[in-house]
Enzyme design. Structure first.
Site, mmCIF file in Angstrom:
data_model
loop_
_atom_site.group_PDB
_atom_site.id
_atom_site.type_symbol
_atom_site.label_atom_id
_atom_site.label_comp_id
_atom_site.label_asym_id
_atom_site.label_seq_id
_atom_site.Cartn_x
_atom_site.Cartn_y
_atom_site.Cartn_z
ATOM 1 N N TYR A 45 34.280 18.055 77.617
ATOM 2 C CA TYR A 45 35.660 18.507 77.857
ATOM 3 C C TYR A 45 35.928 18.651 79.346
ATOM 4 O O TYR A 45 35.012 18.811 80.157
ATOM 5 C CB TYR A 45 35.926 19.846 77.168
ATOM 6 C CG TYR A 45 35.243 21.018 77.848
ATOM 7 C CD1 TYR A 45 35.894 21.751 78.847
ATOM 8 C CD2 TYR A 45 33.946 21.396 77.490
ATOM 9 C CE1 TYR A 45 35.261 22.808 79.476
ATOM 10 C CE2 TYR A 45 33.324 22.445 78.107
ATOM 11 C CZ TYR A 45 33.972 23.158 79.110
ATOM 12 O OH TYR A 45 33.339 24.198 79.739
ATOM 13 N N PHE A 55 39.476 24.001 86.128
ATOM 14 C CA PHE A 55 38.693 25.228 86.244
ATOM 15 C C PHE A 55 37.289 25.089 85.658
ATOM 16 O O PHE A 55 36.416 25.899 85.926
ATOM 17 C CB PHE A 55 39.425 26.416 85.577
ATOM 18 C CG PHE A 55 39.620 26.259 84.086
ATOM 19 C CD1 PHE A 55 38.610 26.582 83.186
ATOM 20 C CD2 PHE A 55 40.840 25.808 83.584
ATOM 21 C CE1 PHE A 55 38.807 26.468 81.833
ATOM 22 C CE2 PHE A 55 41.040 25.690 82.222
ATOM 23 C CZ PHE A 55 40.022 26.000 81.328
ATOM 24 N N ASP A 56 37.084 24.020 84.848
ATOM 25 C CA ASP A 56 35.744 23.830 84.264
ATOM 26 C C ASP A 56 35.651 22.417 83.694
ATOM 27 O O ASP A 56 36.664 21.809 83.297
ATOM 28 C CB ASP A 56 35.480 24.844 83.158
ATOM 29 C CG ASP A 56 33.994 24.900 82.775
ATOM 30 O OD1 ASP A 56 33.167 24.353 83.543
ATOM 31 O OD2 ASP A 56 33.661 25.471 81.713
ATOM 32 N N ILE A 75 36.001 30.779 72.531
ATOM 33 C CA ILE A 75 37.306 31.440 72.541
ATOM 34 C C ILE A 75 38.056 30.988 71.291
ATOM 35 O O ILE A 75 37.872 29.865 70.798
ATOM 36 C CB ILE A 75 38.095 31.119 73.817
ATOM 37 C CG1 ILE A 75 38.313 29.616 73.976
ATOM 38 C CG2 ILE A 75 37.397 31.696 75.050
ATOM 39 C CD1 ILE A 75 39.221 29.238 75.122
ATOM 40 N N TYR A 101 41.564 33.783 77.301
ATOM 41 C CA TYR A 101 40.898 34.903 77.945
ATOM 42 C C TYR A 101 41.842 36.087 78.165
ATOM 43 O O TYR A 101 41.519 37.026 78.886
ATOM 44 C CB TYR A 101 40.275 34.441 79.263
ATOM 45 C CG TYR A 101 39.134 33.459 79.024
ATOM 46 C CD1 TYR A 101 37.872 33.926 78.694
ATOM 47 C CD2 TYR A 101 39.351 32.096 79.117
ATOM 48 C CE1 TYR A 101 36.840 33.024 78.479
ATOM 49 C CE2 TYR A 101 38.323 31.191 78.890
ATOM 50 C CZ TYR A 101 37.072 31.660 78.562
ATOM 51 O OH TYR A 101 36.041 30.795 78.332
#
Length: 557
Positions: A45, A55-56, A75, A101
């Site tokens: 991903y 962000f990741d 999540i 989050y």
């Protein structure tokens, strides 16, 4: 679970999202399985914010993500967004803050109340309750035996991950993978997946991670918790306890004799591997393979496989490698540990001690006079190999064959077979090569060939002893020279000599050596007596053969 599909941009801001928005922008044509709650999954991903800032990313870390879906380890938005995915499916996920989050975020990485965007590709799905998945792609019509534990197998394979990523192939190495089954030398899934296969069978074997390389994976090519897909072609297999397997394809109805140790066999063969690959053929050389059996001149399996064959038999001999060329193989055509299949056609065989085999087909009644050594005979014959191949026939000529028995004008076996025959008698003679044309053969006759003669004796004439051209039936005249010199001129020319000899034959006082050309026999006699070759015989030149060689049995001019 609410599955939304992203379409054209909205005209206005729809407001905060209540659930995950899922865009299935690539769905594979074949979807054998969808991720369900409790399944183990592997996926890649990229994670970004609405403005596209990353962000990741699992790609950046160089490793896929593995975990269990639907049990709260991810999540909530990701847990929901991954369910129902197929392997190789790609999705865009929009996860609202309360399913990501939340108002806390992740310090230094994800701000509070952030909507998250994920681009996901599913790579693997499995469950701890999964079993091996075996699909037979093709299978030979004939399958006399299937793989069992402790068998040694040779197979080709292509190995891929569940998403189709290749990690290994025997084809690229140019050789089969060779190993024992059920002895722990393979991963458990392959050990199980090969059982029950036929030689030549193709299978697809899907192996869950716990029957493959599990949590550790293997090197850099197989990630942890990876399902493996093997496309397998079983080339051959055997068991170290196997012996030679025989299949009698065609056995002649009449089999008077079977080959034993010490026999010399001539046979044609096609040699193939178990997958049908031809590695050798005597037919391609247009020449039989000739050898003794049971004496170690050929591989042990063939030594055993030819025992008990009949002439004309067609037999299949399946030989395990430990009775063939073993682990090393032979040349570039027989791989190591290969099972060999020989389709054999036995042309003939014999033993060096074999005599001529004589079968009397017809013998006239009242047969009192038979052929003897030195007799002159006329006969018809047909000559063939034992497989029926026609070689020669006297019927192709105007006259029967003529020969003096014992004069070394025919092969020894035929000479023997013509003895003790009556005029009109018919025989079949089987002549081994040491009494025929031997190892070298003759024009039109293969080396070491057993010959079959059909002979019919047409006529016979009593012969004369070896070295004689004429013999007296009684004592020769005391004044032989005077009687032979018909004009009493003291010399005997060829015409006087011929007239005298013909008179003796006509009166039954003697006989010539049988021949199709008696004039030549008389001419040879004259030449022998005309010692100075001046065209006439003098009293000093004329001698009886008995005076020359001291033999008292017969007297001859």
């Amino acid at each position: 679970l609410l599955l939304g599909v992203l379409g054209a941009p909205a005209l206005g801001d729809p407001g905060p999202l209540e659930d995950v928005v899922i865009d299935r922008y690539y769905i594979p044509k074949i979807c054998l399985r969808e991720a369900q709650m409790g399944d183990f999954i592997r996926y890649h991903y990229n994670g970004t914010f609405k403005d596209g800032k990353k962000f990741d990313s699992s790609y950046d870390r160089g490793a896929t993500v593995a975990g269990v879906v639907g049990v709260g380890r991810l999540i909530t938005g990701m847990d929901r967004g991954l369910q129902g995915m197929c392997v190789n499916e790609r999705r865009h996920l929009i996860v609202p803050p309360h399913l990501g989050y939340g108002s806390i975020g992740v310090a230094g990485l994800i701000p509070p109340d952030a909507t998250l965007y994920f681009d996901v590709v599913m790579l693997d799905i499995w469950n701890k309750n999964d079993k091996l998945q075996i699909t037979t792609l093709s299978k030979p019509e004939r399958c006399n035996r299937t793989v069992e534990n402790s068998d040694f197998v040779r197979y080709h394979y292509n190995g891929t991950l569940l998403d189709g990523t290749p990690f290994d192939s025997s084809y690229s190495k140019g050789s089969t993978y060779d190993t024992y089954v059920g002895t722990g030398w393979l991963i458990k899934g392959m050990d199980q997946g090969l059982l029950g296969m036929c030689a030549g069978e193709k299978r697809s074997i899907i192996i869950p991670p716990f029957l493959a390389y599990g949590e550790k994976g293997y090197g850099t090519v197989i990630p942890p918790q990876a399902s493996l897909v093997f496309s397998v072609l079983l080339v051959d297999f055997h068991n170290p306890k196997d012996g030679v397997f025989l299949e009698h394809l065609e056995v002649p109805e009449s089999c008077k004799r079977r080959a034993v140790t010490g026999d010399f066999v001539r046979y044609h063969y096609n040699g193939t591997l178990m997958d049908g690959t031809l590695f050798d053929s005597s037919y391609s050389r247009n020449q039989t393979y000739n050898t003794y059996i049971g004496k170690g001149y050929i591989i042990p399996g063939m030594d055993q496989g030819l025992q008990g064959v009949c002439m004309g038999e067609q037999r299949r001999v399946v030989i395990p490698p430990h009775l063939a060329y073993g682990e090393n193989g032979a040349g570039d055509k027989i791989p190591g540990s290969a099972v060999l299949i020989f389709d054999v056609h036995v042309i003939d065989f014999h033993n060096p001690e074999d005599p001529v085999e004589i079968e009397t087909v017809f013998r006239p009644e009242g047969c009192n006079v038979t052929t003897r050594h030195r007799d002159f005979v006329r006969y018809h014959y047909n000559c063939s190999l034992l497989d029926g191949t026609r070689l020669f026939s006297s019927h192709d000529y105007e006259k029967p064959q003529e020969v003096t028995l014992g004069a070394n004008k025919v092969i020894e076996g035929l000479n023997s077979g013509l003895l003790d025959m009556c005029a009109g008698e018919r025989r079949v003679l089987i002549i081994p090569p040491h009494l025929g044309h031997g190892e070298s053969g003759a024009r039109g006759v293969p080396g070491s060939a057993v010959l079959r003669f059909e002979v019919e004796l047409i006529s016979m004439e009593e012969g004369v002893p070896e070295g004689y051209l004429f013999i007296w039936h009684g004592e020769p005249p005391a004044n032989l020279y005077e009687q032979m010199d018909l004009n009493k001129d003291g010399g005997i020319p060829a015409d006087e000599f011929s007239t005298f000899i013909k008179t003796q034959v006509a009166e039954g006082k003697g006989r010539l050596m049988p021949s199709s050309d008696p004039e030549k026999v008389i001419a040879d006699m004259f030449q022998n007596q005309d010692r100075n070759q001046d065209g006439k015989i003098t009293p000093d030149e004329l001698k009886l053969k008995s005076d020359e060689d001291r033999e008292k049995i017969h007297e001859e001019l």
